[in-house]
Structure formats: C-alpha cells, structure tokens
Design an enzyme around this catalytic site. Structure first.
Site, PDB file in Angstrom:
ATOM      1  N   CYS A   1      35.620   0.558 -18.428  1.00 58.20           N
ATOM      2  CA  CYS A   1      34.454   1.429 -18.266  1.00 58.20           C
ATOM      3  C   CYS A   1      34.880   2.720 -17.563  1.00 58.20           C
ATOM      4  CB  CYS A   1      33.362   0.726 -17.456  1.00 58.20           C
ATOM      5  SG  CYS A   1      32.622  -0.694 -18.285  1.00 58.20           S
TER       6      CYS A   1
ATOM      7  N   ASP B   1      33.365   0.373 -22.870  1.00 56.57           N
ATOM      8  CA  ASP B   1      32.280   1.356 -22.814  1.00 56.57           C
ATOM      9  C   ASP B   1      32.772   2.755 -23.161  1.00 56.57           C
ATOM     10  OD1 ASP B   1      29.534   2.152 -22.161  1.00 56.57           O
ATOM     11  OD2 ASP B   1      30.387   3.109 -20.382  1.00 56.57           O
TER      12      ASP B   1
ATOM     13  N   GLU C   1      35.075  10.033 -28.920  1.00 53.50           N
ATOM     14  CA  GLU C   1      33.639   9.720 -28.769  1.00 53.50           C
ATOM     15  C   GLU C   1      32.786  10.774 -29.471  1.00 53.50           C
ATOM     16  OE1 GLU C   1      32.709   9.017 -24.654  1.00 53.50           O
ATOM     17  OE2 GLU C   1      34.053   7.309 -24.519  1.00 53.50           O
TER      18      GLU C   1
ATOM     19  N   HIS D   1      29.393   4.356 -24.100  1.00 53.57           N
ATOM     20  CA  HIS D   1      29.604   5.170 -22.893  1.00 53.57           C
ATOM     21  C   HIS D   1      28.306   5.315 -22.084  1.00 53.57           C
ATOM     22  CE1 HIS D   1      32.296   8.547 -21.062  1.00 53.57           C
ATOM     23  NE2 HIS D   1      31.612   7.897 -20.130  1.00 53.57           N
TER      24      HIS D   1
ATOM     25  N   GLY E   1      27.906   3.843 -18.956  1.00 55.00           N
ATOM     26  CA  GLY E   1      28.171   3.400 -17.594  1.00 55.00           C
ATOM     27  C   GLY E   1      27.216   3.951 -16.556  1.00 55.00           C
TER      28      GLY E   1
END
Length: 302
Positions: free
Chosen positions: A228, A254, A259, A277, A279
C-alpha cells in the site's frame, strides 16, 4: 487575492474554510500540456496522486505567481521536489493525516487474503458455494514484517500487535528506541521469518525496485505480500511469477506500476486482493488532510 488551484479534488469543508478566510480557490484538473501555463495565474497548487508536477511543468510556471505546491497525502514522488525548491517554490505534504487509513487498508488486505474474502466474494456472486476451498488462517500468532517503519508502519504495527501478531520491522536508519515494543530485523531476516510482509516505503528512483525476484525468493514459502506504498516498489512481473509458482499464497495490492493499471493478469489473479489506490480514501483521512492543508496555507502566507 491569493489564488489556489486544486487539481485532484479536496475535502469541501477545507475549501469552504479557505474561501471564508479570503483565499480564491479554483477546482479544475488540467493535463500536463496545459498545467504549466495555467500555474502562472496561481499562488498555490494542491494535488493528490493524479497530477504529476515535473520539471517541464515547473519551468513553464516560472515567472508567474506560483509559490507553494502541496501534496495532499504522505509521499511527494509525483512532484520534482528538489527542482521546485531550487526555483524558489516551496513543497509541502500532509504526512500525518492519512497514516491510520493506509494502515487499516493494509490490515484489511491481510484479513481478506487470510480468509479468502477477496475471492469468495466473487465466486458467490457467480452462484458457487466453494466452502471447502476456503479454509483460511488466523492472523493471531503469525509474524508480520514491516518494511519502512514510519508513521504508517507504526500504525499498522500497533494494530497487528493488538491482534496477537509478532511484529518485525526494518528501516534504513536501523533500530530505534521509539519502536522498542517491536523487533528490529535486517531486510533478509525479516523476509525469511515473516508470514506477512507489508511494504511502507517511498519509491526511490536511484535505487529502483525494492522487492523483486531476489527478495521474493527470500520470503517464506506460502507467505503473503502487501503493498500500500508505491507501485514501483514491487516488481509486478516478479510478483506474478511468485504467485503462479506457489511461492506466495497471496498479495494485497493498492498501488501499481502504472495507474490506472492495465495489468489485468495481476488484478484478476485469484490470489490477489486488489484496490484502486484507496489507501487514504477514508472520510476521516480526507477531513484531516483538508485541515492540514488549510493549516499549511495559512501558516505560509501569514
């Protein structure tokens, strides 16, 4: 009037407070081709993960009003910090605000993998009752190895210890009395001894990938890896190979090398618990991030 550009979204209560304090706030995303020129019109830029503030953008903004860049989150690897500061532009982040949220997500991935929540949720939606396939493990009495014992690592360690886990940690600066309730290990010792390994380090462009084929081979057979932190910290190619070979029992992810990720093989793998993503994406964390940003801006201009 001091003008603030928010490109990746921000808690509305914080925006309201800034406006009531006399700041002009504009919420607008610009792609890289437009951002640099637009920044000449603003004193402050507030970003999260989507906006990348690289040298070329900073160069375009020079000669304008830009004085401060704030990253709403822990890391600042989407900003060329040293270059911005060399041009007289301050860079800040909000390291305290989202630590608990990220730690709890890491723990959530651990629970999901240990009890097959990630995949049972999928197969039940397909009408399957695979009860006999999903004999899991308990986290209590297992060993958690934390790579990177900063604010997030500490929050995770506290929660894991409360569950009855043994907590090992490693950090570049070596052992610290601050973490005496946990056990310091070298990287090699930690990888070999841990049932779960959770990574909480920034990505260092100079040293590159932290967890690759060599490090995965050092891990216990059947262990679990949680990431993460930042996607490029872990080699996705090496991770997939370790999952396919049976070396690892699972991975909670995560963050990704790219991305939004295009690595469908990884995110659809039956041994992977994947999130996009998120977190820091808790209501409480976003409120704290907003509050910290407001404090930074008021302090900077007052």
């Amino acid at each position: 009037m001091i003008r603030i550009l928010v490109t990746d979204g921000m808690e509305q209560s914080a925006i309201k407070e800034l406006r009531e304090s006399g700041f002009e706030v504009v919420e607008q995303f610009y792609d890289a081709a437009e951002l640099g020129n637009k920044l000449k019109e603003f004193d402050v830029l507030i970003v999260r993960s989507a906006t990348k503030v690289r040298e070329a953008i900073i160069n375009e903004a020079l000669g304008g009003k830009l004085k401060l860049i704030i990253r709403g989150g822990v890391g600042v690897d989407n900003i060329d910090v040293a270059y911005a500061e060399s041009k007289g532009i301050a860079v800040r982040n909000t390291p305290n605000a989202s630590s608990a949220a990220v730690a709890e997500l890491a723990l959530g991935h651990m629970f999901a993998l240990a009890r097959f929540i990630h995949i049972a949720n999928v197969t039940m939606r397909e009408g399957k009752w695979d009860k006999k396939k999903y004999e899991g493990i308990e986290l209590g009495r297992k060993t958690l190895g934390i790579i990177g014992m900063g604010r997030i690592g500490r929050e995770l360690a506290i929660r894991a210890k409360a569950l009855g886990m043994k907590v090992l940690y490693t950090r570049r600066r070596g052992p610290s009395e601050e973490y005496n309730e946990f056990e310091y290990s070298t990287m090699e010792e930690l990888l070999a001894a841990s049932d779960f390994v959770s990574v909480h380090t920034p990505f260092d462009k100079n040293s590159g990938t932290l967890i690759g084929e060599k490090e995965l081979a050092m891990m216990k057979d059947g262990a679990y890896l949680i990431n993460c932190s930042r996607g490029k910290v872990v080699s996705e190619e090496a991770l997939l190979a370790a999952l396919n070979s049976g070396k690892l029992s699972g991975a909670g992810i995560d963050v990704f090398e790219e991305e939004p990720t295009k690595n469908i093989e990884l995110i659809s793998h039956p041994k992977v618990s994947a999130t996009p993503h998120i977190g820091a994406s808790s209501i409480e964390a976003q409120e704290r991030i907003g509050e910290e940003i407001v404090t930074i801006i008021k302090g900077f201009f007052n």
